[in-house]
Design a protein around this motif. Structure first.
Motif, PDB file in Angstrom:
ATOM      1  N   ILE A   2       0.860  -1.183   0.000  1.00 31.27           N
ATOM      2  CA  ILE A   2       0.000   0.000   0.000  1.00 31.27           C
ATOM      3  C   ILE A   2       0.895   1.231   0.000  1.00 31.27           C
ATOM      4  O   ILE A   2       1.964   1.228   0.606  1.00 31.27           O
ATOM      5  N   CYS A   3       0.449   2.251  -0.706  1.00 33.12           N
ATOM      6  CA  CYS A   3       1.208   3.496  -0.785  1.00 33.12           C
ATOM      7  C   CYS A   3       0.583   4.555   0.104  1.00 33.12           C
ATOM      8  O   CYS A   3      -0.640   4.665   0.192  1.00 33.12           O
ATOM      9  N   LYS A   4       1.445   5.323   0.735  1.00 35.25           N
ATOM     10  CA  LYS A   4       1.030   6.504   1.484  1.00 35.25           C
ATOM     11  C   LYS A   4       1.319   7.692   0.586  1.00 35.25           C
ATOM     12  O   LYS A   4       2.422   7.827   0.054  1.00 35.25           O
ATOM     13  N   TYR A   5       0.304   8.531   0.393  1.00 34.02           N
ATOM     14  CA  TYR A   5       0.426   9.677  -0.496  1.00 34.02           C
ATOM     15  C   TYR A   5       0.328  10.987   0.279  1.00 34.02           C
ATOM     16  O   TYR A   5      -0.339  11.079   1.304  1.00 34.02           O
ATOM     17  N   GLY A   6       0.957  11.980  -0.260  1.00 31.62           N
ATOM     18  CA  GLY A   6       0.805  13.354   0.179  1.00 31.62           C
ATOM     19  C   GLY A   6       0.278  14.152  -1.002  1.00 31.62           C
ATOM     20  O   GLY A   6       0.028  13.601  -2.072  1.00 31.62           O
ATOM     21  N   MET A   7       0.116  15.438  -0.810  1.00 35.85           N
ATOM     22  CA  MET A   7      -0.360  16.310  -1.883  1.00 35.85           C
ATOM     23  C   MET A   7       0.652  17.432  -2.075  1.00 35.85           C
ATOM     24  O   MET A   7       1.260  17.909  -1.129  1.00 35.85           O
ATOM     25  N   LYS A   8       0.829  17.824  -3.335  1.00 40.97           N
ATOM     26  CA  LYS A   8       1.630  19.001  -3.635  1.00 40.97           C
ATOM     27  C   LYS A   8       0.974  19.715  -4.804  1.00 40.97           C
ATOM     28  O   LYS A   8       0.112  19.156  -5.495  1.00 40.97           O
ATOM     29  N   LEU A   9       1.385  20.940  -5.026  1.00 43.07           N
ATOM     30  CA  LEU A   9       0.865  21.704  -6.155  1.00 43.07           C
ATOM     31  C   LEU A   9       1.803  21.541  -7.338  1.00 43.07           C
ATOM     32  O   LEU A   9       3.022  21.612  -7.193  1.00 43.07           O
ATOM     33  N   ASP A  10       1.217  21.329  -8.513  1.00 43.67           N
ATOM     34  CA  ASP A  10       2.044  21.203  -9.713  1.00 43.67           C
ATOM     35  C   ASP A  10       2.387  22.594 -10.254  1.00 43.67           C
ATOM     36  O   ASP A  10       2.134  23.598  -9.597  1.00 43.67           O
ATOM     37  N   ALA A  11       2.937  22.640 -11.450  1.00 44.28           N
ATOM     38  CA  ALA A  11       3.417  23.897 -12.039  1.00 44.28           C
ATOM     39  C   ALA A  11       2.305  24.929 -12.230  1.00 44.28           C
ATOM     40  O   ALA A  11       2.564  26.131 -12.225  1.00 44.28           O
ATOM     41  N   ILE A  12       1.066  24.464 -12.408  1.00 37.23           N
ATOM     42  CA  ILE A  12      -0.042  25.406 -12.586  1.00 37.23           C
ATOM     43  C   ILE A  12      -0.923  25.494 -11.335  1.00 37.23           C
ATOM     44  O   ILE A  12      -2.083  25.847 -11.401  1.00 37.23           O
ATOM     45  N   LYS A  13      -0.338  25.133 -10.196  1.00 42.81           N
ATOM     46  CA  LYS A  13      -0.970  25.263  -8.878  1.00 42.81           C
ATOM     47  C   LYS A  13      -2.178  24.344  -8.684  1.00 42.81           C
ATOM     48  O   LYS A  13      -3.098  24.659  -7.938  1.00 42.81           O
ATOM     49  N   GLN A  14      -2.163  23.184  -9.364  1.00 46.01           N
ATOM     50  CA  GLN A  14      -3.204  22.188  -9.181  1.00 46.01           C
ATOM     51  C   GLN A  14      -2.694  21.110  -8.219  1.00 46.01           C
ATOM     52  O   GLN A  14      -1.541  20.691  -8.314  1.00 46.01           O
ATOM     53  N   PRO A  15      -3.541  20.627  -7.300  1.00 42.52           N
ATOM     54  CA  PRO A  15      -3.086  19.587  -6.368  1.00 42.52           C
ATOM     55  C   PRO A  15      -2.905  18.241  -7.077  1.00 42.52           C
ATOM     56  O   PRO A  15      -3.736  17.845  -7.900  1.00 42.52           O
ATOM     57  N   VAL A  16      -1.812  17.573  -6.782  1.00 44.30           N
ATOM     58  CA  VAL A  16      -1.528  16.249  -7.330  1.00 44.30           C
ATOM     59  C   VAL A  16      -1.033  15.348  -6.199  1.00 44.30           C
ATOM     60  O   VAL A  16      -0.484  15.813  -5.201  1.00 44.30           O
ATOM     61  N   LEU A  17      -1.226  14.048  -6.389  1.00 42.29           N
ATOM     62  CA  LEU A  17      -0.759  13.072  -5.410  1.00 42.29           C
ATOM     63  C   LEU A  17       0.734  12.834  -5.579  1.00 42.29           C
ATOM     64  O   LEU A  17       1.238  12.761  -6.695  1.00 42.29           O
ATOM     65  N   VAL A  18       1.418  12.669  -4.457  1.00 44.13           N
ATOM     66  CA  VAL A  18       2.840  12.374  -4.460  1.00 44.13           C
ATOM     67  C   VAL A  18       3.060  11.190  -3.526  1.00 44.13           C
ATOM     68  O   VAL A  18       2.653  11.225  -2.361  1.00 44.13           O
ATOM     69  N   GLU A  19       3.677  10.133  -4.040  1.00 50.46           N
ATOM     70  CA  GLU A  19       3.942   8.968  -3.205  1.00 50.46           C
ATOM     71  C   GLU A  19       5.017   9.320  -2.182  1.00 50.46           C
ATOM     72  O   GLU A  19       6.076   9.824  -2.522  1.00 50.46           O
TER      73      GLU A  19
END
Length: 153
Positions: A2-19
């Motif tokens: 199972i993966c634990k994810y966090g969130m970050k903003l991409d280049a256009i300030k959209q939230p994306v999942l980050v493992e």
């Protein structure tokens, strides 16, 4: 796994999942509170944490884990639940249902008045957008409290 994810903003300030991490856990349907608690204790040692942590597990239609998220980290006696942040992660991960868990460092999993309000708010909000709150679980040192098992949900 199972993966634990966090969130970050991409280049256009959209939230994306980050493992953030991967845990070796039994691959099984997480359709039972005890299975969910065991998975969280095996992966992030939730019952041993000294402060309150709030996690959400995103699930598909067969209760298979899509990922886990640490949504909040509080103090020894409280943690603020962000309904928006939980639902944002559930939507981005494609969840059909979810379970929300937090620990009580005191070891006593009996829900507080605030826990009961938070469970109701999360359940209502999830219903509005079509993501079922499968369970709201409080983990103590050697036991847990499941709103589903107590038939509060």
């Amino acid at each position: 796994m199972i993966c634990k994810y966090g969130m970050k903003l991409d280049a256009i300030k959209q939230p994306v999942l980050v493992e953030e991490a991967r845990y070796e856990v039994m691959a099984e349907e997480l359709n039972d509170p005890q299975k969910i608690v065991n998975m969280f204790n095996d992966s992030v040692q939730l019952s041993d944490k000294a402060e309150e942590y709030l996690y959400m597990i995103a699930l598909d239609s067969k209760c298979n884990a899509l990922g886990i998220f640490e949504v909040a980290h509080g103090t020894a006696t409280q943690c603020i639940m962000g309904t928006r942040e939980i639902l944002q992660r559930a939507l981005i991960s494609g969840a059909v249902s979810m379970a929300v868990l937090h620990n009580h460092p005191s070891g006593n999993p009996i829900p507080s008045k605030e826990d009961r309000k938070s469970q109701k708010k999360m359940s209502d909000a999830g219903n509005i957008i079509g993501i079922n709150l499968l369970d709201f679980i409080i983990v103590g040192k050697d036991s847990y409290y499941s709103f589903k098992e107590e038939r509060i949900m």
